[in-house]
Design an enzyme around this catalytic site. Structure first.
Site, PDB file in Angstrom:
ATOM      1  N   GLU A 246      74.136  20.039 -28.480  1.00  0.00           N
ATOM      2  CA  GLU A 246      74.210  18.764 -29.199  1.00  0.00           C
ATOM      3  C   GLU A 246      72.886  18.440 -29.877  1.00  0.00           C
ATOM      4  O   GLU A 246      72.855  17.960 -31.014  1.00  0.00           O
ATOM      5  CB  GLU A 246      74.607  17.631 -28.255  1.00  0.00           C
ATOM      6  CG  GLU A 246      74.750  16.295 -28.978  1.00  0.00           C
ATOM      7  CD  GLU A 246      74.999  15.125 -28.048  1.00  0.00           C
ATOM      8  OE1 GLU A 246      74.574  14.009 -28.398  1.00  0.00           O
ATOM      9  OE2 GLU A 246      75.616  15.322 -26.983  1.00  0.00           O
TER      10      GLU A 246
ATOM     11  N   SER B 296      76.436  21.895 -18.103  1.00  0.00           N
ATOM     12  CA  SER B 296      76.973  20.611 -18.564  1.00  0.00           C
ATOM     13  C   SER B 296      75.931  19.521 -18.354  1.00  0.00           C
ATOM     14  O   SER B 296      75.632  19.138 -17.225  1.00  0.00           O
ATOM     15  CB  SER B 296      78.257  20.268 -17.804  1.00  0.00           C
ATOM     16  OG  SER B 296      78.619  18.919 -18.019  1.00  0.00           O
ATOM     17  N   SER B 297      75.386  19.009 -19.444  1.00  0.00           N
ATOM     18  CA  SER B 297      74.337  17.989 -19.354  1.00  0.00           C
ATOM     19  C   SER B 297      74.831  16.750 -18.632  1.00  0.00           C
ATOM     20  O   SER B 297      74.162  16.222 -17.739  1.00  0.00           O
ATOM     21  CB  SER B 297      73.852  17.625 -20.761  1.00  0.00           C
ATOM     22  OG  SER B 297      72.946  16.541 -20.722  1.00  0.00           O
ATOM     23  N   ASN B 298      76.010  16.257 -19.003  1.00  0.00           N
ATOM     24  CA  ASN B 298      76.473  14.999 -18.396  1.00  0.00           C
ATOM     25  C   ASN B 298      76.759  15.170 -16.911  1.00  0.00           C
ATOM     26  O   ASN B 298      76.554  14.244 -16.128  1.00  0.00           O
ATOM     27  CB  ASN B 298      77.683  14.449 -19.162  1.00  0.00           C
ATOM     28  CG  ASN B 298      78.970  15.165 -18.855  1.00  0.00           C
ATOM     29  OD1 ASN B 298      79.689  14.809 -17.922  1.00  0.00           O
ATOM     30  ND2 ASN B 298      79.287  16.189 -19.629  1.00  0.00           N
TER      31      ASN B 298
END
Length: 343
Positions: A135, A232-234
């Site tokens: 992102e 996965s960042s979140n």
């Protein structure tokens, strides 16, 4: 027969797939229905290997760069992942005469527009995010070279020396910790009072909602399990939020068989949530694993009800998915159930 020890599982809600992930998976499924296999996908459509494997079994082929697509398949569609891409990627697709479908989350696209708005107003853009995340690469790739600075930490914010402190604007990666971002912004706004915010909040509703649900469930938890992939960042942020909010220990897992039950210690309360790209079937699998070992009572830790949806690309709106496709899109794939039974 031995008596199972009692265990409360606090199940966070909201958890798991968000509207942007739903939309991205749906775009790949619809493209496969409409155009047939193979459908190429640039980068993992979302950061979850079970979703990726399920789409591969349906005919999707994942590549990191467009030049990996064989010339004989360049009449097949290519999908850009939910994380967004630099401007150079659709430009390259046009050079190759590729037909592409953009599955960028609409909230990420909004960040792109906010960043470009800052640049149109001749502001240098500060992007708060994590280096190397797709992102962040996509957002930085919307702007002219030298027009954006990445700030990852409070220390970065303290040492940043802009050429023109009175002409700065910021945006953030959508999947950051709300608290960490607030700390960085506090430093930047104290140092640069003229710092211009985006017209709308950059951190997405789903990130905020999942973090708030984790905060509500964490206190008094002997263990907090977050379902999600290591990239996965979140999901990684949810682990951090759980630790800061009072959970005795917090662990990121992708499947139930990763849980080392023999070394968890005494448990009376386990809290459970899932990142925005984690399918619900894995949550079910983990609860089932605990039921084999404990007398489980489920408590729902609900903070808000989500009802957001995002439209798919216009070219795909006339395609109808099968019930099996819908189950996969909703994270309850029969294919995953079969994999669970084989464990």
């Amino acid at each position: 027969m031995s008596i199972l020890s009692p265990l409360i599982i606090r199940l966070c809600n909201p958890r798991g797939f968000c509207a942007g992930v739903d939309r991205a998976i749906q775009i790949v499924l619809l493209a496969l229905k409409k155009y047939g296999a193979p459908v190429y996908v640039r980068h993992e459509i979302v950061h979850n290997r079970y979703v990726v494997e399920g789409l591969q079994q349906r005919g999707a082929i994942f590549v990191e760069e467009l030049d990996e697509i064989p010339e004989e398949h360049r009449n097949q569609p290519v999908v850009f992942s939910a994380h967004g891409v630099p401007k150079s990627v659709p430009e390259q697709a046009d050079c190759y005469n590729l037909f592409y479908l953009d599955a960028t989350c609409p909230l990420v696209s909004k960040v792109h527009k906010q960043a470009m708005r800052h640049q149109r107003h001749r502001r240098h853009v500060i992007l708060i995010g994590h280096a190397g995340h797709p992102e962040v690469i996509g957002t930085m790739g919307q702007l002219e070279k030298g027009g954006v600075t990445l700030i990852e930490t409070v220390e970065d914010a303290l040492h940043y020396q802009p050429d023109d402190p009175d002409n700065l604007g910021f945006v953030t990666q959508t999947t950051l910790s709300v608290e960490d971002t607030a700390e960085i912004l506090d430093v930047l706004q104290r140092r640069f009072p003229a710092l211009e915010p985006p017209a709308a909040e950059s951190i997405c509703y789903a990130t905020t909602n999942r973090q708030n649900a984790v905060k509500a469930a964490a206190l008094g938890s002997d263990l907090f399990l977050i379902v999600g992939a290591p990239n996965s960042s979140n999901s990684r942020r949810l682990v951090e939020v759980a630790e800061r909010s009072g959970a005795r220990q917090s662990i990121l897992v992708q499947r139930a068989d990763e849980i080392d039950f023999d070394h968890l210690g005494a448990l009376s309360v386990v809290s459970l949530s899932a990142g925005a790209s984690a399918p619900e079937i894995i949550v079910d699998e983990i609860i089932s694993a605990f039921r084999k070992r404990y007398n489980v009572t489920i408590e729902l830790a609900e903070t808000v009800v989500e009802n957001e949806t995002f439209l798919v690309n216009r070219e795909l709106r006339d395609v109808v998915l099968t019930p099996q496709d819908m189950a996969f899109m909703n994270g309850r794939s029969e294919m995953l159930k079969n994999k669970n039974q084989d464990m």
